[in-house]
Design an enzyme around this catalytic site. Structure first.
Site, short mmCIF file in Angstrom:
data_model
loop_
_atom_site.label_atom_id
_atom_site.label_comp_id
_atom_site.label_asym_id
_atom_site.label_seq_id
_atom_site.Cartn_x
_atom_site.Cartn_y
_atom_site.Cartn_z
N ASN A 77 -37.09 16.98 -0.63
CA ASN A 77 -38.12 16.09 -0.07
C ASN A 77 -38.89 16.68 1.10
O ASN A 77 -40.06 16.34 1.31
CB ASN A 77 -37.53 14.72 0.27
CG ASN A 77 -36.40 14.80 1.26
OD1 ASN A 77 -35.71 15.81 1.37
ND2 ASN A 77 -36.20 13.73 2.01
N GLU A 85 -25.92 15.89 6.04
CA GLU A 85 -27.05 15.01 6.34
C GLU A 85 -27.40 14.30 5.03
O GLU A 85 -27.90 14.94 4.10
CB GLU A 85 -28.26 15.83 6.84
CG GLU A 85 -28.05 16.46 8.20
CD GLU A 85 -28.22 15.47 9.34
OE1 GLU A 85 -28.35 14.26 9.09
OE2 GLU A 85 -28.23 15.92 10.50
N CYS A 94 -34.99 10.42 3.70
CA CYS A 94 -33.66 9.91 4.00
C CYS A 94 -33.74 8.80 5.03
O CYS A 94 -33.00 7.85 4.99
CB CYS A 94 -32.79 11.04 4.54
SG CYS A 94 -33.56 11.90 5.91
N GLU A 131 -27.80 17.47 13.26
CA GLU A 131 -28.65 18.66 13.40
C GLU A 131 -29.61 18.41 14.55
O GLU A 131 -29.73 17.31 15.06
CB GLU A 131 -29.39 18.94 12.10
CG GLU A 131 -28.43 19.40 11.01
CD GLU A 131 -29.13 19.77 9.72
OE1 GLU A 131 -30.37 19.79 9.67
OE2 GLU A 131 -28.41 20.02 8.75
P1 NAD Z 1 -29.11 16.08 -4.18
O1 NAD Z 1 -27.87 15.61 -3.51
O2 NAD Z 1 -29.27 15.79 -5.62
O3 NAD Z 1 -29.26 17.66 -4.04
C1 NAD Z 1 -29.29 18.31 -2.78
C2 NAD Z 1 -28.97 19.78 -2.98
O4 NAD Z 1 -27.63 19.91 -3.43
C3 NAD Z 1 -29.84 20.48 -4.03
O5 NAD Z 1 -30.13 21.79 -3.57
C4 NAD Z 1 -28.93 20.50 -5.23
O6 NAD Z 1 -29.25 21.56 -6.13
C5 NAD Z 1 -27.59 20.74 -4.58
N1 NAD Z 1 -26.43 20.32 -5.39
C6 NAD Z 1 -26.37 19.38 -6.36
N2 NAD Z 1 -25.12 19.34 -6.89
C7 NAD Z 1 -24.38 20.26 -6.23
C8 NAD Z 1 -23.02 20.68 -6.31
N3 NAD Z 1 -22.16 20.16 -7.19
N4 NAD Z 1 -22.60 21.66 -5.47
C9 NAD Z 1 -23.45 22.20 -4.55
N5 NAD Z 1 -24.74 21.85 -4.44
C10 NAD Z 1 -25.20 20.88 -5.26
O7 NAD Z 1 -30.31 15.49 -3.30
P2 NAD Z 1 -31.87 15.59 -3.58
O8 NAD Z 1 -32.19 14.68 -4.73
O9 NAD Z 1 -32.31 17.02 -3.63
O10 NAD Z 1 -32.46 14.99 -2.21
C11 NAD Z 1 -32.57 13.64 -1.96
C12 NAD Z 1 -31.39 13.14 -1.14
O11 NAD Z 1 -31.30 13.87 0.08
C13 NAD Z 1 -31.55 11.70 -0.72
O12 NAD Z 1 -30.33 11.03 -0.89
C14 NAD Z 1 -31.89 11.80 0.76
O13 NAD Z 1 -31.57 10.68 1.52
C15 NAD Z 1 -31.12 12.98 1.18
N6 NAD Z 1 -31.68 13.55 2.41
C16 NAD Z 1 -30.98 13.43 3.60
C17 NAD Z 1 -31.53 13.91 4.80
C18 NAD Z 1 -30.84 13.77 6.13
O14 NAD Z 1 -31.18 14.51 7.05
N7 NAD Z 1 -29.90 12.86 6.29
C19 NAD Z 1 -32.77 14.53 4.75
C20 NAD Z 1 -33.43 14.62 3.53
C21 NAD Z 1 -32.87 14.14 2.36
#
Ligand code: NAD
Length: 492
Positions: free
Chosen positions: A156, A254, A288, A466
């Site tokens: 995102n 995060e 997020c 962070e």
């Molecule tokens: P996601 O959890 O699907 O993926 C995040 C990352 O993890 C990607 O690079 C993905 O390829 C990797 N991943 C997936 N499965 C994995 C595994 N088994 N082992 C290791 N890595 C793996 O999230 P997304 O759809 O890319 O992003 C959206 C989510 O991120 C939302 O839930 C959002 O709230 C969260 N987010 C949190 C913050 C924060 O700072 N708190 C900031 C931005 C986004």
């Protein structure tokens, strides 16, 4: 002449662009059209091991960790300056890959520049301490880097959320391996090339576009991995924490959110309405910290919802690269379907539609993943649309009777990332801020953060934090040295 921003988009390992071990390439799509934008090499578990090897060698053999920090500070400053000079190109690439309006991507890349500058400023100030102890002894601590740190990022804010943890890790003297999200790897690959141009030693920053389950898990399983920083969904975050626990690795997580925005009767309604619109429709709600639950005092509900509805319906939708566009598409067709599923479920649960709720109807937008900004009212608190993170431009409205009721509703969630409050009364602002179960609170503000302020989630929103001066501690260990000063003493 080709620049760091141009194809081919390969893996970046040991200071070089390399194809993946399987030789596989996959298209990434432009979410405004769903047409291929670029072909990207796909990393494998073998590539993950090669990247860890390159990072480990760079950590041990380059001067990155050994230097006093002043050289790291200069290198990170140079990197910030190079990125600033290419800001427009990076912003365009981010927008084309992720979809958000160019104005927002410019803001994101500027934020990365500022983050690099901030942590560059700390690189030569990572001090230990002398500790008073009894007797003829000297005790002191040394702040040492961990070694190779692994960073897994979401789609995102592709570059911003990659560098938010990499900047402090590098400032502390570590070598980093980044796995960007599979949907949006382009700016991270370009950034790694820029780091090479800024003079970071080969292998200090490596980037592996690829699938989370294969590449991410291989990075965490690698014995050279010393810490994991994950930004993404709470579901995957839990899994990462389990993998890291088996290896006793420190983690920073995060994760997701379901932020409340609480509006008291004395709020400045016009400012609140604008901030509420920004807090849920910016980045098409794919945030997020989206303020996705509007909890408004019953006396203001009609006028405030009307103002937010007018903002929602007035937003110009379109491809992020076009002038004047205020909301872009969702990142993928699958994600659009998921968000529409939540809207349908909310309505089936008894919620009513105040605005949007369907794909944009203009023919020019039909091929892309455009959803009209959506407002839902009176969705039962038990509905998944109120309890789970939708990650789209969807606001759920409920009303409260008194502060007690407002706090109860705001805290009635598994998440705890950001909460917003609107009131002119200081006592209400500070007392309610204290009672909110949330890592961050903004008062009379839209969601906003700076590299110098902690970005922290509690409950299902995360572990650790962070940003801020203290964030660098996650990438350091404290070694204690105790010296007995008497043993070597000789009589003359
Ligand atoms: P996601 O959890 O699907 O993926 C995040 C990352 O993890 C990607 O690079 C993905 O390829 C990797 N991943 C997936 N499965 C994995 C595994 N088994 N082992 C290791 N890595 C793996 O999230 P997304 O759809 O890319 O992003 C959206 C989510 O991120 C939302 O839930 C959002 O709230 C969260 N987010 C949190 C913050 C924060 O700072 N708190 C900031 C931005 C986004």
């Amino acid at each position: 002449m080709a620049t760091v921003l141009d194809a081919p988009y390969d893996l970046f390992i040991g200071g070089k662009d390399v194809p993946g071990a399987r030789g596989e390439r996959r298209p990434v799509l432009d979410p405004a059209t769903n047409q291929p934008l670029a072909q990207v090499s796909v990393a494998t578990a073998d590539d993950a091991r090669a990247a860890m090897e390159a990072a480990d060698r760079a950590f041990r053999e380059s001067n990155w960790a050994q230097d006093d920090g002043a050289r790291r500070a200069k290198a990170l400053q140079r990197l910030a300056a190079l990125l600033e000079a290419s800001l427009e190109g990076f912003a365009r690439l981010e927008t084309r890959n992720m979809g958000k309006p160019l104005r927002e991507s410019r803001g994101d890349i500027g934020y990365v520049v500022r983050t690099l500058e901030y942590f560059a400023g700390l690189a030569d100030k990572l001090e230990g301490a002398t500790v008073p102890v009894p007797g003829p002894r000297l005790d002191y601590t040394i702040a040492e880097p961990l070694g190779v740190t692994v960073h897994i990022a979401p789609w995102n804010y592709p570059l911003l959320l990659s560098i938010r943890s990499i900047a402090p890790a590098l400032a502390a003297g570590n070598a980093a391996v980044l796995k960007p999200a599979s949907l949006t790897p382009l700016t991270a690959i370009a950034f790694a090339r820029l780091a090479r141009d800024a003079g970071l030693p080969e292998g200090i920053l490596n980037v592996l576009p690829g699938a989370g389950a294969e590449v991410g898990e291989a990075l965490i399983a690698d014995p050279r991995c010393r810490s994991v920083t994950f930004t993404g969904s709470s579901e995957v975050g839990r899994h990462i924490a389990e993998l890291a626990a088996r290896r006793l690795l420190p983690v920073t997580l995060e994760l997701g959110g379901k932020g409340p925005v609480v509006v008291f009767p004395d709020a400045d309604l016009d400012r609140a309405a604008r901030a509420i619109g920004y807090g849920i429709f910016q980045n098409a709600g794919q945030m997020c910290w989206a303020a996705s639950r509007l909890i408004v005092h019953e006396s203001l509900r009609g006028p405030l919802v009307e103002k937010v509805r007018a903002i929602a319906e007035g937003l110009k939708l379109g491809p992020g690269v076009e002038d004047g566009v205020e909301m872009g598409p969702l990142v993928s067709a699958d994600h659009l379907d998921r968000v529409l599923g939540f809207v349908a479920e909310a309505r089936a649960d008894g919620g009513s539609l105040v605005a949007g709720g369907e794909r944009a109807s203009a023919p020019a937008l039909a091929p892309g993943n455009f959803l009209r900004p959506t407002i839902l009212a009176d969705v039962p608190a038990s509905s998944r649309a109120v309890r789970e993170e939708i990650f789209g431009p969807v606001l759920a409205v409920s009303s409260f009777t008194d502060a007690e009721d407002a706090v109860r509703q705001a805290n009635d969630t598994a998440y705890g990332l950001l909460a917003a409050l609107w009131t002119r009364d200081l006592a209400t602002a500070h007392s309610v801020a204290r009672r909110l179960e949330s890592g961050m609170v903004v008062v009379n503000e839209a969601p906003i953060s700076y590299p110098q302020t902690p970005f922290a989630g509690i409950k299902a929103s995360g572990v650790g934090f962070e940003q801020s001066r203290q964030a660098v501690e996650a990438y350091l260990r404290r070694k204690n040295v105790l010296v007995h000063l008497g043993a070597g003493k000789r009589k003359s």
